[in-house]
Enzyme design. Sequence first.
Site, PDB file in Angstrom:
ATOM      1  N   HIS A 751       1.017  -1.419  -0.187  1.00  0.00           N
ATOM      2  CA  HIS A 751       0.076  -0.150  -0.070  1.00  0.00           C
ATOM      3  C   HIS A 751       0.881   1.300  -0.061  1.00  0.00           C
ATOM      4  O   HIS A 751       1.977   1.374   0.817  1.00  0.00           O
ATOM      5  CB  HIS A 751      -0.961  -0.061   1.089  1.00  0.00           C
ATOM      6  CG  HIS A 751      -1.799  -0.928   1.157  1.00  0.00           C
ATOM      7  ND1 HIS A 751      -2.663  -1.615   2.405  1.00  0.00           N
ATOM      8  CD2 HIS A 751      -2.490  -1.756   0.080  1.00  0.00           C
ATOM      9  CE1 HIS A 751      -3.477  -2.501   2.080  1.00  0.00           C
ATOM     10  NE2 HIS A 751      -3.426  -2.640   0.815  1.00  0.00           N
ATOM     11  N   GLU A 772      -2.158   0.378  25.521  1.00  0.00           N
ATOM     12  CA  GLU A 772      -2.228   1.209  26.651  1.00  0.00           C
ATOM     13  C   GLU A 772      -3.660   2.100  26.889  1.00  0.00           C
ATOM     14  O   GLU A 772      -3.979   2.318  28.098  1.00  0.00           O
ATOM     15  CB  GLU A 772      -1.025   1.950  26.699  1.00  0.00           C
ATOM     16  CG  GLU A 772       0.282   1.247  26.823  1.00  0.00           C
ATOM     17  CD  GLU A 772       1.592   2.140  26.828  1.00  0.00           C
ATOM     18  OE1 GLU A 772       1.308   3.357  26.016  1.00  0.00           O
ATOM     19  OE2 GLU A 772       2.588   1.777  26.816  1.00  0.00           O
ATOM     20  N   PHE A 776      -8.607  -3.817  22.701  1.00  0.00           N
ATOM     21  CA  PHE A 776      -8.031  -5.416  22.823  1.00  0.00           C
ATOM     22  C   PHE A 776      -6.979  -5.626  21.660  1.00  0.00           C
ATOM     23  O   PHE A 776      -7.651  -5.768  20.422  1.00  0.00           O
ATOM     24  CB  PHE A 776      -9.223  -6.077  22.977  1.00  0.00           C
ATOM     25  CG  PHE A 776     -10.100  -6.045  24.054  1.00  0.00           C
ATOM     26  CD1 PHE A 776     -10.075  -7.082  24.967  1.00  0.00           C
ATOM     27  CD2 PHE A 776     -11.092  -5.362  24.102  1.00  0.00           C
ATOM     28  CE1 PHE A 776     -10.874  -6.909  26.066  1.00  0.00           C
ATOM     29  CE2 PHE A 776     -12.048  -5.279  24.980  1.00  0.00           C
ATOM     30  CZ  PHE A 776     -11.894  -6.005  26.066  1.00  0.00           C
TER      31      PHE A 776
END
Length: 1092
Positions: A751, A772, A776
Site C-alpha cells: 500500500h 495502553e 484489545f
Amino acid sequence: MSAKAISEQTGKEFLYKYICTTAAVQNRFCCATVTADTVWDRLIQDHPWLLTERLVVKPDQLIKRRGKLGLVAVDLNLEGVQEWLKSHLMTEITVGKVKGILKNFLIEPFVPHYQEEEFYVCIYASREGSQVLFHHEGGVDVGDVDTRAQKLSVRIDDKLTEETVTQQLLKNVTDEKKEVLANFIIGLFNLYEDLYFTYLEINPLVVTKDGVYILDMAAKIDSAADYICKPRWGDVEFPPPFGREAYPEEAYIADLDAKSGASLKLTLLNPKGRIWTMVAGGGASVVYSDTICDLGGVDELANYGEYSGAPSEQQTYDYAKTILSLMTREKHPDGKVLIIGGSIANFTNVAATFKGIVRAIKDYQGPLKENEVTIFVRRGGPNYQEGLRVMEEVGKTTGIPIHVFGTETHMTAIVGMALGHRPIPNLPPAAAHTANFLLNTSANATTPARTRNTSFSEHKLTNSVTDVMTPTAGFPPAKATTLFSRQTKAIVWGMQTRAVQGMLDFDYVCSRDEPSVVAMVYPFTGDHKQKFYWGHKEILLPVYKNMADAMKKHPDVDVLINFASLRSAFDSTMETLLYPQIHTIAIIAEGIPEALTRKLIKSADEKGVTIIGPATVGGIKPGCFKIGNTGGMLDNILASKLYRPGSVAYVSRSGGMSNELNNIISHTTDGVYEGVAIGGDRFPGSTFMDHVLRYQDTPGVKMIVILGEIGGTEEYNICQGIVDGRITKPVVCWCIGTCATMFSSEVQFGHAGACANQASETAVAKNQALQEAGAFVPNGFDELGDVIKFVYDDLVANGIIVPAQEVPPPTVPMDYSWARELGLIRKPASFMTSICDERGQELIYAGMPITEVFKEEMGLGGVLGLLWFQRRLPRYACQFIEMCLMVTADHGPAVSGAHNTIVCARAGKDLVSSLTSGLLTIGDRFGGALDAAAKQFSKAFDSGLLPMEFVNKMKKDGMLIMGIGHRVKSINNPDMRVQILKDFVKQHFPSTQLLDYALDVEKITTSKKPNLILNVDGFIGVAFVDLLRTCGGFTRDEADEFIEIGTLNGIFVLGRSIGFIGHYLDQKRLKQGLYRHPWDDISYVLPEHMSM
C-alpha cells in the site's frame, strides 16, 4: 507506492530547471555524478568547472546525516576529490543497522560561507494541506526541527504570500535577507506543488550577498503523478534505500507492473534466504511477512512482494517464474520453503492465477527438487477450489511437496507449518464446491420471503436512506452516520457489468425489494440500456453518457461508486460532488496522485460527503448494500453470512484483508454489521476515526474491529477517543507491518501509505499505544480471531448481544459463464477453429506463436501455409506462394475486376466497397480458372488419359480447357510471368508430373492456334497440385481436398486484391470524378417496332 525518494541530483535538477523566483539561485546544474564506471576525461569535458572550482564530494544514495558520518569532503581541488574517492568509492560502510556499498557520488562547487548564512527549509504533505518548516539555523547541527522550526500550514488550494512567509517563518531572520528568503520559499513551494513533490528538504540553504545556494537536498515525489508530470520529469530513476541492491529482477517486475492493470511488486531482502513468499494482496503480503518475522524467520526471509488486482494467467506466470528463478540459484543446507498465500479474494479468479503459478512450477520442477523446496499454499476467493485442485495436482505429478489449504485454515497458519512451529495436517478438510452455495438443494425451489434483516441486539432497522445531522450555521454539513440501508440506491460510474451483477445478486440474496443499482454512467457510449439479472428475471438498467442526466432522472440516488481509471477518477468525482443528493462516494481506482486526493477530501468535507477510497474494494453492510466487488462472489457472501447483519463492525485499509475479516468474524461471532476498507493510500478519503465514530453512534454495532497498518498516525486518534470516553464500545485492533522494525533497510509495502516516516508511525508503536489506551490488542495476526471471539463471548454472556436465529437466504441462479468456468456445464460451441488462437498472451498461428513466426523469418508464404494448410511448408513452397501472389497482383486497368474497382472508386465509394465490387467479378471467366484448371488436368492425368486423348475428349464434350489460352500472349509472344514461375518450379520442386502433362497438352493446342498457351492461371493451378502432392506435408487425400474446396482460387483473390487496392488508391490520388461510359462505345440495338 506513491511517495518515492529521488536522488539529490535529480531533485536539484528539477529545482534548477523549473523553480520560478526572483531570488538568484546560484550554481545551477553544477552537479557531476561519479561511479566506478566514470571516465574522468569525459566527465571533465562535460563539466569544465571541475578544473576551476573548489569542490565538495559526497555520496548520493539516500543516506541521512552524511556530514555527521564523515561522508562529505569539502574545499578540495579535483585531484583531492579523486584521492578522497579512492578510499571511499566501492567501500562498504555501516549506517545504523544497515551495511551498504558506496557506489554513487555527487561533486558540486564548494560555497564558502558563514554559519549565520545557513538556513533550514522543509515542505511536506499532510491531510489538510502542506506544512512549511523554516529554521534560521541550518546545517549538520540543526537538531530536532519539528520542535525548533517555525511552521506554516498551507491549506489545500491556498497560495503563499510574501507577507505570510515573512511574518510566520522569518521572525528570526535579519531584515536584509527576508525578501530573498521569502521569494525563494514561495518559488520553492510553487515548484513543490507543480512537480508533485510530497517531501522537499534543503539543509543547509545558504544565502549570501551573491544569492541562494542549495547545498544539501532530500526529496520525494508522487510517482502516481507520472502521467501528469512525465513531460517535465522525464524518465526518473528511483534509487533503492541504502543497503539494498537494485536487482534487475525487481526492475523487470516493476516494468510488468507498469504495463498491467494489476499490481505486481517485488523487493529482494536476502537472496540467500530460505523463506520465499508469493502472496496475493497488499495487506496480506504484510501480514505474512509479519508472521514470518514473529516466528523468528526475519534473517531467512528472502523477499517481500505481492500480486493483486486480477492479474492474467500470463502475468502471474511471469511473476512466479521470476521468484522461482531467484530462489533456485543457490542451495540452502536446510532446503527452502515457498509460501504461496493470500486472503480471500474479492474478484480475482484464483484458478486463473494459480494456473500461471502451476506453469512456472512445472518449468522449474527440476531446480525446485534440487533445492529441496517445499511449498505451502493457502487461498480463498472466486473459483479457489479449482485453483487448489490444480496446485495439489502439480505436486503429485512433479513430486514436489506441496501442502494445500483453503478458507477452512487460518490465513497465516501455513507460516507456522512452513517454519516447523505447528504440525502439517495430513488431510485438510475439503472445502465445499462453489456451486453448492448457489444452487437450491431443497426439494422446494421456492424462495423464502425474507431473510433475517436484523440481529436481536438491534432494536430497530433504520429505513431512511441516510441519517444526516442538521448542519450548524457557519459550519460545513455534517456527514451521515448511516451510509447504507436497505433502501440505498446507487449509480455506478464505469462499464463494470460484473461488479454490478454481483451487487444485484447480493441485493437479491439479502431479500431487498429493489436493486441497489439504478443506473450506470459511461461517457464513451451513447445512452442505452444494459441487461442484468434480478434473481431469475432479466432486467434493464439505463446507461447514461453524462452524469447530469443520470442524477436528474434518479433523484433518489445518494451513493456513487466510481470505477473510473486513475486518470479520470479525480474529474468524475469532482463532478459528482456538484450534486447535493450524493452523500457517499466510493473511489475504486489505485494510483491517484496524493495532491488530487487531498483536493477531493477538502471538497467532500465542505459538502458533508463521505468518501471511501481511493485504492479500495469498497465496503459492505450485510443485508443492505455492498460496494462493487466487496465480499467476493456469492459463495463467500453466503459462507461469511454477509446476507444478514451481525453485531460486529470493522474498518480496514486493505480490501483483500477486509474479506479475510469477514471470514474471521463470521467464524467467531454472529457476523458483520458493517465493514469498510478505507484504502491503502497515505491520505484515504475517510479515516479510521470517521468510521469508528459512526459505529460508536450506531445502536446495532456492539463491538468494533480495526485492522490498522504501518504508516500514518490515524490510530492515535482512536487511542485518544478511547481515553476521552468518546469511544465506549469494545475495540479490537491490530496494526500490521510489525516486521518493518526488524528489517535492516526501509521496505515499502504494497500500500502507498504503508511506510513509517518516524518511530511513532511504526506498527509496533501503534499497537502498544492502543493496548495502553484500553483496546484489545492481540500478540499477532494469528491471534486476532481468538481475541475477537473472547470479546464477543463476553458481550453475549453479559446479554449485550443476543444472537438471532438463522434464516436461509434466497437462492440465486449461477451465471452461465461462471458455471462454465467452474466446469459444471458444457455446451457445444457455435464455432470451431483450428488455425488461430488469440486468447493467450501471444497470438498463435496453427500452434506457432507469432514471435516464432518472425524469429524463423517465415514470411508471407509461411504464414499462408500455417493459416491455409495448417502446415509449416518447405522454404521453396513458401517462396512459390509469394511468387504467385506477386505475378497475380495486377494485370492492368482493362480487366473486369480492376475496371469495376475503378468505377466504384470514382463513384465515391469507400475502399472496402470498391475492392468487393472488383472481387465479385472473379469466376470461371476471370481469375477463377486456377481451381478449374487444377481439377481438369488432375482428373485427366489420374485417369490415365494421354494428352491428345484429353484434348479430343474436351473438344467432343464441347468444353473449354481451363488454364489454356490468352487474348494477347502466344507461343511466339510468351507470358514472362509463366516463364519465371516455370524456371523456379523446375529448379526446386521434387516432381512436376502434372506440370509436364499440362505442357504436353500446350504443345497440342498451340499447334492448332498459337495463343492457346498454358496461361498463368493454368500454370499456378497445375504447379500447386504438384506442390501439394510431392512436398511431403500432405497425404494424397489431403492434397485433393485442398484442391476441391477452392484453395487455389484463394491465391488469385489474395494476390489480385493487392492490385485492386492499388487501383482504388490511384483513382483517389488522381482525384478522378464520376465515371460515365461514352455513348460512342455503346451499340444501341433496339427492336425495330420500338425504333419506329
